[in-house]
Design an enzyme around this catalytic site. Structure first.
Site, short mmCIF file in Angstrom:
data_model
loop_
_atom_site.label_atom_id
_atom_site.label_comp_id
_atom_site.label_asym_id
_atom_site.label_seq_id
_atom_site.Cartn_x
_atom_site.Cartn_y
_atom_site.Cartn_z
N GLU A 236 0.86 -1.62 -0.43
CA GLU A 236 0.42 0.03 -0.22
C GLU A 236 0.61 1.13 -0.10
O GLU A 236 2.26 1.21 0.46
CB GLU A 236 -0.98 0.62 1.08
CG GLU A 236 -1.71 -1.14 1.29
CD GLU A 236 -2.92 -0.97 2.52
OE1 GLU A 236 -2.76 -0.28 2.81
OE2 GLU A 236 -3.85 -2.39 2.32
N GLY B 289 4.57 -0.51 2.86
CA GLY B 289 5.37 -1.33 1.20
C GLY B 289 6.27 -2.51 2.44
O GLY B 289 5.75 -3.84 2.60
N ARG C 128 10.65 -14.50 -4.89
CA ARG C 128 11.96 -13.91 -4.17
C ARG C 128 12.45 -15.16 -4.54
O ARG C 128 13.68 -15.13 -5.16
CB ARG C 128 12.45 -13.77 -2.97
CG ARG C 128 11.18 -12.49 -2.00
CD ARG C 128 10.91 -12.92 -0.88
NE ARG C 128 10.93 -11.24 -0.60
CZ ARG C 128 10.55 -11.81 0.64
NH1 ARG C 128 9.84 -12.35 1.78
NH2 ARG C 128 8.97 -9.68 1.18
N PHE D 49 13.11 -5.36 13.49
CA PHE D 49 12.09 -3.89 12.08
C PHE D 49 11.72 -3.25 13.05
O PHE D 49 11.28 -3.22 14.39
CB PHE D 49 10.96 -5.24 11.13
CG PHE D 49 11.69 -5.94 10.45
CD1 PHE D 49 11.54 -6.16 9.75
CD2 PHE D 49 11.53 -7.57 11.28
CE1 PHE D 49 11.80 -7.09 8.52
CE2 PHE D 49 12.40 -8.86 10.73
CZ PHE D 49 11.92 -8.35 8.74
N GLU E 240 9.94 -6.47 -3.85
CA GLU E 240 10.08 -7.86 -3.01
C GLU E 240 10.44 -8.18 -1.62
O GLU E 240 11.60 -8.91 -1.90
CB GLU E 240 10.29 -9.34 -3.84
CG GLU E 240 9.59 -9.39 -5.34
CD GLU E 240 8.29 -10.22 -5.08
OE1 GLU E 240 7.95 -11.25 -3.97
OE2 GLU E 240 7.48 -9.55 -5.73
N LEU F 26 5.16 -14.71 -1.46
CA LEU F 26 6.58 -13.98 -1.54
C LEU F 26 7.77 -14.12 -1.12
O LEU F 26 8.54 -14.16 -2.48
CB LEU F 26 6.97 -12.66 -1.05
CG LEU F 26 5.49 -11.51 -0.60
CD1 LEU F 26 6.28 -10.69 0.24
CD2 LEU F 26 5.73 -10.82 -2.22
N THR G 239 12.74 -5.55 0.33
CA THR G 239 14.17 -4.55 -0.33
C THR G 239 14.95 -5.57 0.39
O THR G 239 15.39 -5.90 0.64
CB THR G 239 14.00 -3.08 0.71
OG1 THR G 239 14.32 -3.66 1.73
CG2 THR G 239 13.22 -2.58 0.50
N MET H 176 31.97 -0.37 -18.22
CA MET H 176 33.54 -0.26 -19.46
C MET H 176 32.72 -0.05 -20.80
O MET H 176 33.72 0.39 -21.74
CB MET H 176 33.45 -2.04 -19.01
CG MET H 176 34.33 -2.90 -20.07
SD MET H 176 34.53 -4.49 -19.66
CE MET H 176 35.28 -4.28 -18.35
#
Lengths: 262, 391
Positions: B137, B141, B251, B391, B371, B247, B373, B345
């Site tokens: 949302e 996130g 991932r 978290f 997916e 997820l 960070t 390069m």
């Protein structure tokens, strides 16, 4: 209707290759074996006929190759063929065009067929001789260099590529055709096809199971490679100058015509 | 000449025939159909939707789901190799396939009723129907547990309200897998709902002005008291764990996909280093460029081995989400670095669209963030190591 597609397993066309000076044969060690790219067009042609006819039409892949070649044949099955037959026997090693066509003909007769479809030539030997010889040994009409193949009412109708266009030719079945790349780009093997191929049958045939009364393999070869040489170095490019675009186009056209490319 | 792939450690020899064939068939498809169109599509900011039916015919969507629902039933290493090849084309294309397979088909398979599976999975596998996944949302996130979207009981069904953002395929989806808290509950109340295009109150619009994933649709979804029938809920979904399981699937595919983007960049840089002459010699003859190339190859090879073993763990049923975090984190970061080194390069040419590194580099910045960070995956690993949440 039963369609048999002949396929050859060849060294990866993109790999760098060497010829063994002693045997005058290609060194295959360390080079991946793949389906002859021209034969993928033959498979595509067969699958198109199967799709157009529907019903009980089947496509069988037929190959004469070493016993370890089954994995490569699975790719042909993954494209959508129904099953495969592998003619394999150490005695076949070294067969020339005639011996190959003869042995394959015996195997294909035993497998049964209404129509045999071949690629135009093999990427390794590039003789392009097997389809014609195979038709002869099978005792059926052979239609080479076909760009389109249709089967309707038990009759075959093909378009044969020529230097200047194409011929429309019809004939009865059973028959043999060889196809060009104009038959249509080979389809991708789908992921479901790849998984489904694991469950399809690859039957093996040995010479003992066939009525082979002519010599095959290296000893039976009627041809011999006497010498192998690299192709001549290409000539330096010729630069043609033209005063304007139209004259340039004319010069290019004349050159192509001289080379019989148009 | 067909693309042969970067395979310094001959990982090819460890693959099964089916795994190699799956990779080769998608590889050929990307060479033939994707690479010729992707540069223009990216510049135009257009998802190449013409490829979807072809990808469906190939069987790419949900390729690791069972055959009984119209899928290929491939193993997870093969699935990973498919993602690698798609992202060698473009991250946007791989994102489409990841969303369709891992974020839409997987939850319908894992949490859906038999009726939902039969209705949606075969059509999604063929690409006849397109799906999207609505979890993120505008203000939630990395912290999806805080989501504001609500499904309140309403008769036999629910009334859905809220909004979702950064939704791949959102504007073209026939069905959205939307995650919402039920009846103002906490994160444990979160459930998945199948919301169909055209239902009153449901709208989607594309987010424009992206410098990344330009060949992919990214959309906002809005739900204004959308009436959901009783059978729209995914019956076996329950709690935040359900979308997190999806997820993990996605991932996993990203960990493989990033390798494909890195391979594309590395190989173009390698080729360029052999042909670009500066100070009278190819730049590849210079030690400093060789070090760059050696570094790229080393990191790609490590990432390949990581992904391969992760696939084996997934096939054995022992893969842990933290292991997926490690691979996603490492491999996407690796791909970002390889893309940037390759871009440099190539000198000034490296900024042009006709060369791939800058497109991949820009795409990968999204992949780095979505997916989970890069930093969130570090926290997942930290929690797995210490048992303490940071978290």
């Amino acid at each position: 209707m039963k369609i048999v597609v002949t396929v050859k397993l060849v060294p990866d066309p993109n790999a760098e290759k060497k010829i063994d000076a002693g045997s005058k044969r290609l060194v295959r060690t360390g080079i991946e074996t793949v389906l002859n790219p021209y034969d993928e067009y033959a498979i595509e042609g067969a699958l198109k006929i199967k799709e157009s006819l529907g019903g009980d039409t089947t496509v069988t892949i037929f190959s004469m190759a070493p016993a370890a070649s089954k994995e490569v044949l699975r790719k042909a099955l993954a494209m959508g063929a129904d099953d495969a037959v592998l003619l394999t026997d150490p005695a076949l090693e070294g067969s020339d065009v005639r011996g190959t066509a003869y042995a394959m003909a015996q195997g294909i007769k035993q497998t049964g067929f209404d129509l045999v479809i071949c690629g135009g030539l093999a990427d390794d030997g590039s003789t392009g001789g097997v389809p014609g010889a195979l038709a002869e040994y099978l005792g059926v009409p052979g239609f080479t260099n076909c760009r389109q193949v249709e089967v309707a009412g038990g009759t075959l109708k093909v378009q044969r590529e020529t230097d200047s266009g194409y011929q429309v030719v019809s004939g009865p079945l059973p028959a043999l055709v060889s196809v060009t790349m104009a038959i249509g780009e080979p389809r991708y093997a789908s992921l479901k096809g790849i998984m489904g191929a694991k469950k399809k049958s690859i039957a093996t045939l040995a010479l003992a199971a066939l009525s082979v009364d002519g010599a095959v393999g290296g000893d039976g070869a009627k041809t011999e490679v006497r010498a192998v040489a690299a192709p001549p170095v290409r000539e330096k490019a010729r630069v043609v100058e033209a005063p304007d675009g139209a004259a340039g186009a004319r010069a290019i056209f004349d050159l192509l015509k001289e080379k019989k490319l148009v | 000449m067909p693309y042969a792939g970067t395979d310094f450690y001959n990982l090819d020899a460890a693959l099964s025939a089916e795994q190699r064939q799956a990779r080769d068939t998608v590889r050929a498809f990307v060479d033939d159909r994707v690479l010729p169109v992707i540069e223009d599509a990216w510049l135009e900011g257009r998802f190449p939707s013409e490829l979807v039916p072809l990808l469906g015919t190939l069987g790419v969507f949900g390729a690791n789901l069972p055959e009984e629902y119209g899928c290929a039933g491939m193993d997870n290493v093969a699935y990973g190799l498919i993602m690698q090849e798609l992202e060698r084309g473009d991250s946007g294309l791989r994102s489409f396939a990841s969303v369709q397979g891992a974020l839409v088909m997987y939850p319908i398979f894992a949490f859906g009723s038999e009726e939902q599976r039969k209705r949606w999975l075969p059509a999604l596998a063929k690409g006849e129907k397109i799906g999207c996944f609505g979890l993120t949302e505008p203000d939630f996130g990395s912290n999806p547990a805080g989501m504001l979207t609500r499904a309140r009981r309403h008769g036999d069904g629910w009334l859905l309200s809220g909004s979702k953002m950064w939704i791949t395929n959102g504007s073209r989806a026939d069905v959205a897998v939307v995650w919402a808290k039920v009846d103002d509950g906490d994160a444990d109340s979160i459930r998945g709902f199948l919301v169909e295009r055209g239902w009153p109150g449901f709208s989607a619009r594309d987010q424009k002005g992206k410098h990344s994933l330009r060949a992919s649709d990214t959309s906002e979804l809005a739900f204004s008291d959308v009436e959901l029938p009783a059978q729209s809920v995914l019956p076996k979904s329950g709690g935040l764990k359900s979308p997190l399981m999806c997820l993990t699937q996605a991932r996993y595919g990203i960990a493989w996909g990033a390798i494909g983007a890195a391979m594309a960049c590395f190989e173009q840089a390698l080729e360029y280093s052999k042909t670009r002459v500066m100070f009278d010699v190819p730049i590849g003859a210079k030690q400093i460029q060789q070090e760059h190339l050696a570094e790229m190859l080393t990191e790609i090879t490590k990432a390949q081995l990581l992904a391969y073993q992760l696939g084996r763990l997934k096939d054995a049923g022992t893969m842990k989400p933290a292991q997926v975090s490690l691979a996603k984190r490492n491999n996407v970061d690796m791909a970002c670095n390889v893309a940037r080194a390759a871009r440099r390069m190539l000198g000034a040419n490296g900024i042009l669209a006709e060369y791939v590194p800058m497109r991949h580099m820009a795409n990968l910045e999204s992949v780095y963030t979505y997916e989970g960070t890069h930093d969130v995956h570090a926290l997942i690993l930290g929690q797995a190591l210490t048992g303490m949440s940071a978290f």
